[in-house]
Every structure is written in C-alpha cells, then in structure tokens.
Design a protein around this motif. Structure first.
Motif, PDB file in Angstrom:
ATOM      1  N   GLY A  67       0.809  -1.224   0.000  1.00 42.92           N
ATOM      2  CA  GLY A  67       0.000   0.000   0.000  1.00 42.92           C
ATOM      3  C   GLY A  67       0.839   1.270   0.000  1.00 42.92           C
ATOM      4  O   GLY A  67       0.328   2.357  -0.251  1.00 42.92           O
ATOM      5  N   PHE A  69       3.308   4.136  -1.342  1.00 40.21           N
ATOM      6  CA  PHE A  69       3.537   4.691  -2.678  1.00 40.21           C
ATOM      7  C   PHE A  69       4.497   5.862  -2.587  1.00 40.21           C
ATOM      8  O   PHE A  69       4.727   6.422  -1.511  1.00 40.21           O
ATOM      9  CB  PHE A  69       2.212   5.166  -3.315  1.00 40.21           C
ATOM     10  CG  PHE A  69       1.608   6.357  -2.633  1.00 40.21           C
ATOM     11  CD1 PHE A  69       1.987   7.657  -2.978  1.00 40.21           C
ATOM     12  CD2 PHE A  69       0.665   6.203  -1.625  1.00 40.21           C
ATOM     13  CE1 PHE A  69       1.451   8.765  -2.330  1.00 40.21           C
ATOM     14  CE2 PHE A  69       0.116   7.311  -0.976  1.00 40.21           C
ATOM     15  CZ  PHE A  69       0.512   8.591  -1.340  1.00 40.21           C
ATOM     16  N   THR A  82       3.887   2.250  -6.812  1.00 41.40           N
ATOM     17  CA  THR A  82       3.086   1.662  -5.734  1.00 41.40           C
ATOM     18  C   THR A  82       3.605   0.272  -5.390  1.00 41.40           C
ATOM     19  O   THR A  82       4.175  -0.413  -6.246  1.00 41.40           O
ATOM     20  CB  THR A  82       1.599   1.511  -6.153  1.00 41.40           C
ATOM     21  OG1 THR A  82       1.525   0.624  -7.287  1.00 41.40           O
ATOM     22  CG2 THR A  82       0.978   2.847  -6.520  1.00 41.40           C
ATOM     23  N   THR A  84       2.130  -3.215  -4.463  1.00 32.90           N
ATOM     24  CA  THR A  84       0.869  -3.954  -4.466  1.00 32.90           C
ATOM     25  C   THR A  84       1.141  -5.412  -4.093  1.00 32.90           C
ATOM     26  O   THR A  84       2.294  -5.810  -3.959  1.00 32.90           O
ATOM     27  CB  THR A  84       0.217  -3.935  -5.870  1.00 32.90           C
ATOM     28  OG1 THR A  84       0.931  -4.858  -6.707  1.00 32.90           O
ATOM     29  CG2 THR A  84       0.260  -2.547  -6.491  1.00 32.90           C
ATOM     30  N   ASN A  93       1.700   9.473 -13.494  1.00 36.69           N
ATOM     31  CA  ASN A  93       0.828  10.010 -12.443  1.00 36.69           C
ATOM     32  C   ASN A  93      -0.188  10.962 -13.064  1.00 36.69           C
ATOM     33  O   ASN A  93      -0.165  12.164 -12.847  1.00 36.69           O
ATOM     34  CB  ASN A  93       1.693  10.721 -11.389  1.00 36.69           C
ATOM     35  CG  ASN A  93       0.890  11.185 -10.192  1.00 36.69           C
ATOM     36  OD1 ASN A  93      -0.282  10.838 -10.053  1.00 36.69           O
ATOM     37  ND2 ASN A  93       1.526  11.978  -9.329  1.00 36.69           N
ATOM     38  N   SER A 109       0.734   6.084   2.136  1.00 36.24           N
ATOM     39  CA  SER A 109       0.171   4.739   2.043  1.00 36.24           C
ATOM     40  C   SER A 109      -1.300   4.893   1.700  1.00 36.24           C
ATOM     41  O   SER A 109      -1.979   5.749   2.274  1.00 36.24           O
ATOM     42  CB  SER A 109       0.352   4.031   3.389  1.00 36.24           C
ATOM     43  OG  SER A 109       0.017   2.685   3.238  1.00 36.24           O
ATOM     44  N   HIS A 111      -4.983   2.723  -0.205  1.00 37.44           N
ATOM     45  CA  HIS A 111      -5.505   1.606  -1.003  1.00 37.44           C
ATOM     46  C   HIS A 111      -6.382   2.110  -2.148  1.00 37.44           C
ATOM     47  O   HIS A 111      -6.858   1.354  -2.965  1.00 37.44           O
ATOM     48  CB  HIS A 111      -6.216   0.567  -0.121  1.00 37.44           C
ATOM     49  CG  HIS A 111      -7.379   1.121   0.626  1.00 37.44           C
ATOM     50  ND1 HIS A 111      -7.242   1.801   1.812  1.00 37.44           N
ATOM     51  CD2 HIS A 111      -8.692   1.121   0.335  1.00 37.44           C
ATOM     52  CE1 HIS A 111      -8.426   2.194   2.226  1.00 37.44           C
ATOM     53  NE2 HIS A 111      -9.323   1.794   1.341  1.00 37.44           N
ATOM     54  N   ARG A 112      -6.560   3.421  -2.215  1.00 44.11           N
ATOM     55  CA  ARG A 112      -7.295   4.045  -3.325  1.00 44.11           C
ATOM     56  C   ARG A 112      -6.657   5.396  -3.616  1.00 44.11           C
ATOM     57  O   ARG A 112      -6.206   6.084  -2.695  1.00 44.11           O
ATOM     58  CB  ARG A 112      -8.758   4.323  -2.912  1.00 44.11           C
ATOM     59  CG  ARG A 112      -9.624   3.103  -2.768  1.00 44.11           C
ATOM     60  CD  ARG A 112     -10.074   2.582  -4.123  1.00 44.11           C
ATOM     61  NE  ARG A 112     -10.963   1.430  -3.993  1.00 44.11           N
ATOM     62  CZ  ARG A 112     -10.556   0.173  -3.924  1.00 44.11           C
ATOM     63  NH1 ARG A 112      -9.274  -0.114  -3.927  1.00 44.11           N
ATOM     64  NH2 ARG A 112     -11.430  -0.813  -3.837  1.00 44.11           N
ATOM     65  N   PHE A 113      -6.680   5.810  -4.869  1.00 37.06           N
ATOM     66  CA  PHE A 113      -6.247   7.162  -5.224  1.00 37.06           C
ATOM     67  C   PHE A 113      -7.415   7.864  -5.897  1.00 37.06           C
ATOM     68  O   PHE A 113      -7.921   7.386  -6.912  1.00 37.06           O
ATOM     69  CB  PHE A 113      -5.062   7.110  -6.203  1.00 37.06           C
ATOM     70  CG  PHE A 113      -3.845   6.409  -5.643  1.00 37.06           C
ATOM     71  CD1 PHE A 113      -3.078   7.008  -4.654  1.00 37.06           C
ATOM     72  CD2 PHE A 113      -3.480   5.157  -6.114  1.00 37.06           C
ATOM     73  CE1 PHE A 113      -1.954   6.353  -4.144  1.00 37.06           C
ATOM     74  CE2 PHE A 113      -2.365   4.504  -5.612  1.00 37.06           C
ATOM     75  CZ  PHE A 113      -1.601   5.105  -4.627  1.00 37.06           C
ATOM     76  N   ASN A 123      -7.139   2.038  -8.044  1.00 40.07           N
ATOM     77  CA  ASN A 123      -6.456   1.277  -7.000  1.00 40.07           C
ATOM     78  C   ASN A 123      -4.948   1.258  -7.283  1.00 40.07           C
ATOM     79  O   ASN A 123      -4.504   1.712  -8.345  1.00 40.07           O
ATOM     80  CB  ASN A 123      -7.070  -0.140  -6.866  1.00 40.07           C
ATOM     81  CG  ASN A 123      -6.822  -1.000  -8.091  1.00 40.07           C
ATOM     82  OD1 ASN A 123      -5.906  -0.729  -8.871  1.00 40.07           O
ATOM     83  ND2 ASN A 123      -7.636  -2.019  -8.260  1.00 40.07           N
ATOM     84  N   PRO A 124      -4.141   0.736  -6.326  1.00 39.37           N
ATOM     85  CA  PRO A 124      -2.680   0.764  -6.524  1.00 39.37           C
ATOM     86  C   PRO A 124      -2.199  -0.091  -7.698  1.00 39.37           C
ATOM     87  O   PRO A 124      -1.049   0.034  -8.120  1.00 39.37           O
ATOM     88  CB  PRO A 124      -2.129   0.233  -5.190  1.00 39.37           C
ATOM     89  CG  PRO A 124      -3.208   0.528  -4.202  1.00 39.37           C
ATOM     90  CD  PRO A 124      -4.487   0.329  -4.946  1.00 39.37           C
ATOM     91  N   ASP A 125      -3.085  -0.961  -8.227  1.00 41.08           N
ATOM     92  CA  ASP A 125      -2.724  -1.708  -9.443  1.00 41.08           C
ATOM     93  C   ASP A 125      -2.980  -0.885 -10.698  1.00 41.08           C
ATOM     94  O   ASP A 125      -2.744  -1.352 -11.813  1.00 41.08           O
ATOM     95  CB  ASP A 125      -3.534  -3.002  -9.528  1.00 41.08           C
ATOM     96  CG  ASP A 125      -3.041  -4.019  -8.514  1.00 41.08           C
ATOM     97  OD1 ASP A 125      -1.839  -4.337  -8.544  1.00 41.08           O
ATOM     98  OD2 ASP A 125      -3.848  -4.476  -7.678  1.00 41.08           O
TER      99      ASP A 125
END
Ligand code: FES
Ligand SMILES: [Fe+2]
Length: 392
Positions: A67, A69, A82, A84, A93, A109, A111-113, A123-125
C-alpha cells in the motif's frame, strides 16, 4: 556467485595495492566541449538515454509496506510508484479522464487514489475502480481507462522504471547481472532515513565527478582530508561501473573463504548505475549509503540530484541520529559547495571557445567508459537498443 565476483574485485584491489599501481585505460580520451552544452545534443541525450533506458526511481525502503507509494518527477514526467500484492508497479501520475495529476503527495500509504479534479478513483494496481456520477457521465469501458503503466523492476532493493510505456527493452537485460552484485548490500531490509535535494550543473559534468577519484584529495582536502587517495580501479557490467581502490590492507582477509570477508570492506567504493546513479558508503550514526539520483534539468546547464540516505539499521539513540544528520549535512555541503560549485564554474569556461575538448587521463577510465556508452546509446536506434546490452 555474486559474492565470489565481489571478493574477486577485492582481491584485484589488493593486488593493485601490493603493486602500488591502479587500473588504467589504454590512452588519453577527448570529449568535445560542445557535448556539455550543445542544445541539440542535450535534447538527444534526454530522449535517447533518459526517456529510453530504465532509471532508478526509488529504493524499496522508501515504500517498504503493502500500500505504500511514492511520486517523483523524472525528466519532466510525473511518475507514481506503488507496492501492491503483485509487486512494485509504476505509472504515469496522470488521471485517465482529462489528465490531472492524480497523486499530489510525495509519499504515503493508500488503497485508493482519488483524482482531485472529478474524483475518478484508482487502486494501486492502476485499475479505474470508480467514476463519479457514473450514470450521468455515460457508458464507459473502465478496463480501457486504467493508469498508464510503465515497465518496472524491483531488484536488489532498488526500483527501476522505464519512462517509455512502449519500451521493449528488458530491464534485467539492461542491468547485465549488475543487480545481482548490488543485492549483496541487502537494501531490501535497510531503512530510508532521509532524502535531500541538491541543484547542480550539466548532468554529465556532475556525473563525471561521481566516476572520478582523481580529484578526491585535492578538491575535497578540507572535507575528506588528503589521505583519501586518488587511485581508482574500475569494474564494469554492461554500462554500469563499480569503483574500488588499490588497497593493501585487504590482505588480512586473503586466506578467508568468500563468506567471511567483511561486507563493509568488500562493498566499499562507489557503485554507479548508468546513466544517473552513484551509491557510496558512509558510517555516520551506523552503516549507511548515499544513493545520488541525478536528473538533467530543463536546460543543458542544469541538473538536480536527490541524495537518498539508506541506513542498515534505523538509528535509535539521539547520538546516532545526530551523527547521521551530521554525515548527511556534510555530504550535502561537499556535493553542493565543492563538486557542483566547481562544475558550475567549469561549464561556463567550456563555452568560451578557448579549447575544443576536455581530457580524461588513463587513470580516469570510468569517465572514458561512461562517455563511450553515452555515444553508443545515442548512435543506436530503438530496434537495436536491446542488442547493445546482449553484447555488453
Ligand atoms: S481529470 Fe481526473 S477525474 Fe477528471
Ligand atoms: Fe567529488
């Protein structure tokens, strides 16, 4: 295997020490002064080197946990990195809706941007997971609107990213086995203590200094002293060069098996990673390295360097923290006031037309090797880029 190669270098440094000699190039080497300031040349270097080759955009220790980044601007491109479940990933970005900068913070850190412009969420993926007012926005194939992914490799506790999303250059191939040697530092478990930024001259003027021990007891006599020695031995893997020094005192380990040579002795020296990294060891407040991460600026005369400090153990006592801080402050001073101040004055002279080239001596083989690689990469088109690293 890697350790055997590292001990082999130490044995070679010992031999040079015994003989009182050093590694030397075959002859003197000239670099045209225009290579340091010609705007066309500079543009070509930015495009063919920095936009095509993998760059070290971070250390694993900067994003140690799931998580985590970081964001970084690299030669004009905004990058998000990130960690993951499926490993470290890198993206431009940039929100896929209308292009806003997705993540503003330099690290953290999440789990969503969520985009600050219209709240699209990723998500970080890099998957687009939510569209604000989706019904009103209209039908959308979310899978086609993930973040733009960049080639990325985490190895040896460092993170390499290629800024060209379409790059076909295999990062492992480019590293030519060098990351296997760097892995002996064990950076994956080190602690990120601090990053500080220093403004500098032309990126090659700056980088020449990292490949040069010749100047150490002269330019740095006030800060590092005069006992430091000016002799380097150069060991290369692909375009990457590690610098050792002739060292007779290594003989105390000579009869030991490879595992028993002390890490801090065999990993000493400067490890450069083409085209823009230098890693050097220090001991203030505990064992540490300064990873100098150099980027060309917007003009040929400018660059900046992130000095990323990793420490083997997190400093705990006040004294350790103070000593570490003093070490980092000294290195900022050395680079800013000695190396880069010299470089800034030097590059003004190069433009005067007084001489058409600068000279690298037989003892400055690292600089010779670096400029040869710069030339080779500029001469190579995209289709043949990978071949360059197959042949070494
Ligand atoms: S630009 Fe990101 S949501 Fe619109
Ligand atoms: Fe220096």
């Amino acid at each position: 295997m890697s350790r055997a190669q590292i001990v082999e270098m130490a044995r070679s440094d010992l031999e040079y020490g015994r003989k009182g000699t050093q590694d030397q190039a075959k002859g003197l080497f000239k670099v045209p002064v225009s290579h340091y300031f010609d705007p066309d040349r500079f543009r070509e270097e930015t495009e063919k080197i920095f936009h095509r080759l993998p760059l070290v955009l971070g250390a694993s220790a900067e994003i140690p946990k799931l998580g985590d980044f970081k964001t970084i601007e690299a030669v004009g491109k905004q990058i998000l990195i990130t960690r993951t479940k499926k490993g470290v990933k890198a993206f431009i970005n940039m929100c896929s809706h209308r292009g806003a900068r997705l993540v503003q913070e330099s690290c953290g850190s999440a789990h969503r941007f969520t985009c600050p412009y219209h709240a699209w969420t990723f998500n970080p993926d890099g998957d687009l997971v939510a569209v604000y007012s989706a019904k009103e926005f209209g039908e959308l194939d979310k899978e086609s609107y993930g973040l733009t992914r960049l080639p990325c490799l985490e190895s040896a506790g460092l993170v390499w990213v290629t800024l060209d999303p379409g790059s076909e250059l295999d990062i492992g191939l480019f590293l030519s086995g060098y990351d296997g040697l760097l892995a002996e530092f064990g950076f994956g478990t080190w602690h990120h203590q601090k990053t500080q930024r220093v403004e500098g001259p032309n990126w090659k003027v700056a980088y020449d200094g990292y490949l040069d021990y010749y100047h150490l007891p002269i330019l740095h006599r006030e800060t590092f002293g005069t006992d430091i020695g000016n002799k380097a031995n150069y060991y290369s893997w692909g375009p990457h060069t590690r610098m050792g020094r002739p060292d007779e005192t290594l003989q105390e380990f000579e009869d030991l098996p490879d595992e028993d040579w002390p890490d801090e002795r065999i990993m000493a020296g400067v490890w450069t990673i083409f085209p823009h990294i230098s890693i050097a060891s220090f001991y203030g407040g505990g064992r540490s390295v300064m990873i100098s991460q150099l980027f060309p600026g917007d003009t040929p005369e400018t660059s900046h360097t992130n000095q990323i400090f990793l420490m083997k153990e997190k400093p705990e006592t006040e004294q350790q923290i103070r000593e570490a801080e003093a070490q980092f402050a000294l290195l900022e001073y050395v680079v800013e006031e000695e190396d880069y101040a010299t470089g800034i004055a030097l590059q003004k002279n190069l433009r005067l037309g007084a001489r058409d080239h600068v000279l690298f001596g037989r003892n400055e083989r690292g600089g010779q090797y670096f400029h040869n690689w710069v030339d080779r990469i500029l001469e190579t088109d995209d289709e043949n880029l990978s071949d360059l690293f197959l042949t070494g």
